[in-house]
Design a protein around this motif. Sequence first.
Motif, short mmCIF file in Angstrom:
data_model
loop_
_atom_site.label_atom_id
_atom_site.label_comp_id
_atom_site.label_asym_id
_atom_site.label_seq_id
_atom_site.Cartn_x
_atom_site.Cartn_y
_atom_site.Cartn_z
N ILE A 23 0.87 -1.19 0.00
CA ILE A 23 0.00 0.00 0.00
C ILE A 23 0.90 1.23 0.00
CG2 ILE A 23 -1.84 1.24 1.19
CD1 ILE A 23 -2.63 -1.38 2.52
N ASP A 24 0.94 1.95 -1.11
CA ASP A 24 1.73 3.17 -1.20
C ASP A 24 0.88 4.35 -0.76
OD1 ASP A 24 3.88 4.78 -1.66
OD2 ASP A 24 3.57 4.92 -3.83
N GLU A 25 1.55 5.39 -0.24
CA GLU A 25 0.85 6.58 0.28
C GLU A 25 -0.24 6.14 1.26
OE1 GLU A 25 2.05 9.34 -0.11
OE2 GLU A 25 3.18 9.36 -1.98
N LYS A 28 -3.31 8.05 2.74
CA LYS A 28 -4.49 8.38 1.94
C LYS A 28 -5.62 7.37 2.13
CE LYS A 28 -2.91 11.97 -0.41
NZ LYS A 28 -3.55 13.29 -0.30
N PHE A 29 -5.37 6.30 2.87
CA PHE A 29 -6.36 5.23 3.00
C PHE A 29 -6.97 5.24 4.40
CE2 PHE A 29 -3.74 3.97 -0.47
CZ PHE A 29 -4.53 3.22 -1.31
N GLY A 30 -8.26 4.97 4.47
CA GLY A 30 -8.93 4.83 5.76
C GLY A 30 -8.75 3.43 6.32
N VAL A 31 -9.12 3.26 7.58
CA VAL A 31 -8.97 1.96 8.24
C VAL A 31 -9.79 0.89 7.52
CG1 VAL A 31 -9.44 0.68 10.36
CG2 VAL A 31 -8.43 2.94 10.49
N SER A 32 -11.03 1.20 7.19
CA SER A 32 -11.90 0.18 6.59
C SER A 32 -11.35 -0.29 5.26
CB SER A 32 -13.31 0.75 6.40
OG SER A 32 -13.28 1.90 5.58
N THR A 33 -10.81 0.64 4.46
CA THR A 33 -10.23 0.26 3.16
C THR A 33 -9.03 -0.63 3.34
OG1 THR A 33 -10.97 2.37 2.24
CG2 THR A 33 -9.32 1.15 0.99
N THR A 52 4.86 10.16 5.67
CA THR A 52 4.32 10.65 6.94
C THR A 52 3.22 9.70 7.40
OG1 THR A 52 2.86 12.07 5.63
CG2 THR A 52 4.83 13.09 6.56
N PRO A 53 3.55 8.66 8.14
CA PRO A 53 2.52 7.70 8.58
C PRO A 53 1.44 8.35 9.42
CG PRO A 53 4.74 6.87 9.01
CD PRO A 53 4.88 8.29 8.62
N ILE A 54 0.24 7.81 9.33
CA ILE A 54 -0.88 8.24 10.17
C ILE A 54 -0.53 7.94 11.63
CG2 ILE A 54 -3.29 7.69 10.74
CD1 ILE A 54 -3.66 7.12 7.72
N PRO A 55 -0.91 8.83 12.59
CA PRO A 55 -0.56 8.58 14.01
C PRO A 55 -0.89 7.19 14.50
CG PRO A 55 -1.46 10.78 13.77
CD PRO A 55 -1.55 10.14 12.41
N ARG A 56 -2.04 6.63 14.11
CA ARG A 56 -2.42 5.29 14.56
C ARG A 56 -1.43 4.24 14.05
NH1 ARG A 56 -5.80 1.25 12.23
NH2 ARG A 56 -6.99 0.02 13.75
N THR A 57 -1.03 4.36 12.78
CA THR A 57 -0.06 3.43 12.21
C THR A 57 1.28 3.55 12.91
OG1 THR A 57 -1.18 3.62 10.07
CG2 THR A 57 1.04 2.70 10.07
N LEU A 58 1.71 4.79 13.15
CA LEU A 58 2.99 5.01 13.82
C LEU A 58 2.96 4.45 15.24
CD1 LEU A 58 5.80 6.30 13.68
CD2 LEU A 58 4.78 8.42 14.51
N ALA A 256 -12.09 3.02 14.05
CA ALA A 256 -11.82 3.62 12.74
C ALA A 256 -11.05 4.92 12.84
CB ALA A 256 -13.14 3.86 12.00
N GLU A 257 -11.02 5.55 14.03
CA GLU A 257 -10.33 6.83 14.17
C GLU A 257 -8.82 6.62 14.13
OE1 GLU A 257 -12.78 5.87 16.18
OE2 GLU A 257 -14.37 7.19 15.47
N GLN A 258 -8.15 7.32 13.21
CA GLN A 258 -6.70 7.14 13.05
C GLN A 258 -5.91 8.22 13.76
OE1 GLN A 258 -5.56 4.83 9.42
NE2 GLN A 258 -6.88 6.32 8.44
N SER A 259 -6.60 9.11 14.47
CA SER A 259 -5.94 10.09 15.33
C SER A 259 -6.93 10.49 16.40
CB SER A 259 -5.51 11.32 14.52
OG SER A 259 -6.65 12.00 14.00
N GLY A 260 -6.45 11.14 17.46
CA GLY A 260 -7.33 11.55 18.55
C GLY A 260 -6.72 11.21 19.90
#
Length: 462
Positions: A23-25, A28-33, A52-58, A256-260
């Motif tokens: 999965i590149d970039e 740009k993708f949501g959790v469900s995708t 720049t990884p999403i906070p949840r991924t990092l 599903a929230e990738q930050s917060g």
Amino acid sequence: MIIGTHKLIGKAVKFKDLGLLIIDEEQKFGVSTKEKLRQMKTNVDTLTMSATPIPRTLQFSLMGARDMSIIRTAPPNRYPIHTEIASFDGQVISEAIRYELSRNGQVFFVNDNIKGLTHIYQLINRYVPDARVAIGHGQMKPEELEKVVMDFINYDYDVLLSTTIVENGIDIPNANTIIINDAHRFGLSDLHQMRGRVGRSNKKAFCYLLAPPLSSLSPDARRRLEALETFSDLGSGFNLSLQDLDIRGAGNLLGAEQSGFLEDLGYETYMKILSQAMTELRNEAPAVEEVDVGETTTKPQPQRQKHPNRQPLYVDDCTIESDLEMYLPDLYVPSSSERMLLYRELENLRSDEDTDRYRSQLRDRFGELPTEAEELLQVVTLRRIGKRLGCEKIMLKQGKMYLYLVSNSESPYYQSEAFGCLINYATTNFRRCNLREQKGKRSMVIENVPTASEAVSTLKGI
């Protein structure tokens, strides 16, 4: 191999034997995708890539749930992008564009409001009348937008005035200045991605972040802009991601929230509850752990199946305090982010074999361990043995080791075999040991323990 967009998760696409998913970039993708992509096949190997990884991924990577690799080596002949925060001013815009044109370069001007593109077009014509300006945005017909971009690539225009569409992979080596209007309205990841559109050749590149005075911005917006200005070196995407994680929070582990932020609980409380839940899922009691010691013991929880060679632990954790030098020196591991990852890996060492493997990896990557690093590794073993002996805290200070035992005097620990081992050792080594009780709290002091290595050797003897 198939290369595609989100179309690959549609029901019409079937895979015969999917083995690897890239999965590149990823931002740009949501959790469900991403989960749908992963569910194409059980146990599919997945590689996600992002500057720049999403906070949840990092957060997943930092807590050890996913492996992470960092590419820091930039392509040859690349220079850091000079990043500057400025106010929206015709003079600033004029100087930036004129300088780029003087070296036969091209300019990106990003404005996210389509209605404002015409006003900025007139402003550029007024201050730099000889500049050839093209306008591009997502509401144009595809063939018109393609013609504008191709003409810009062919150097028919000097300035491409557009919305954030330039973020999506446009690679024009001759464009080495980007001006981003209302930069405070963008996220840290968006700004870094747009900044990456310039500096793609062997020329020095410039990025101008136009925003109101920092004093008038919200604290988060100010931190984002200052982070972009501070971390402008090549390979600084990881540092920016850490800033993004700090600013926006890690989001939900399973949602599903990738930050917060966990504003109601607090991070420490959340991690404690999470640790207990994970312990329960492993069919172990959250308050009493078990370790192999070679003897059969039983815990008063008949509804759970017991391992035949386990002994209960009476403390959740054993904290270490010390006046000794125990750390990874800067000269040994130069990168601060790399040191942070190595420190986090220490938390996952569960046995002497894990520690030996970790030591071997350090030796392979950075050379022979200095004394401070070797002492740091001893702390892992010290904590593990301390928990088995019922120590809530171990303090190494001025050549002495202080063992602070279970604070609850009614605990079954004081009828356990572990406490009996401490008593036997203190009786046998009465010149060196001192058992004491102060304000209802019991502790034991052991003389002549100058290093963490000596502390580990002593506790193993007990």
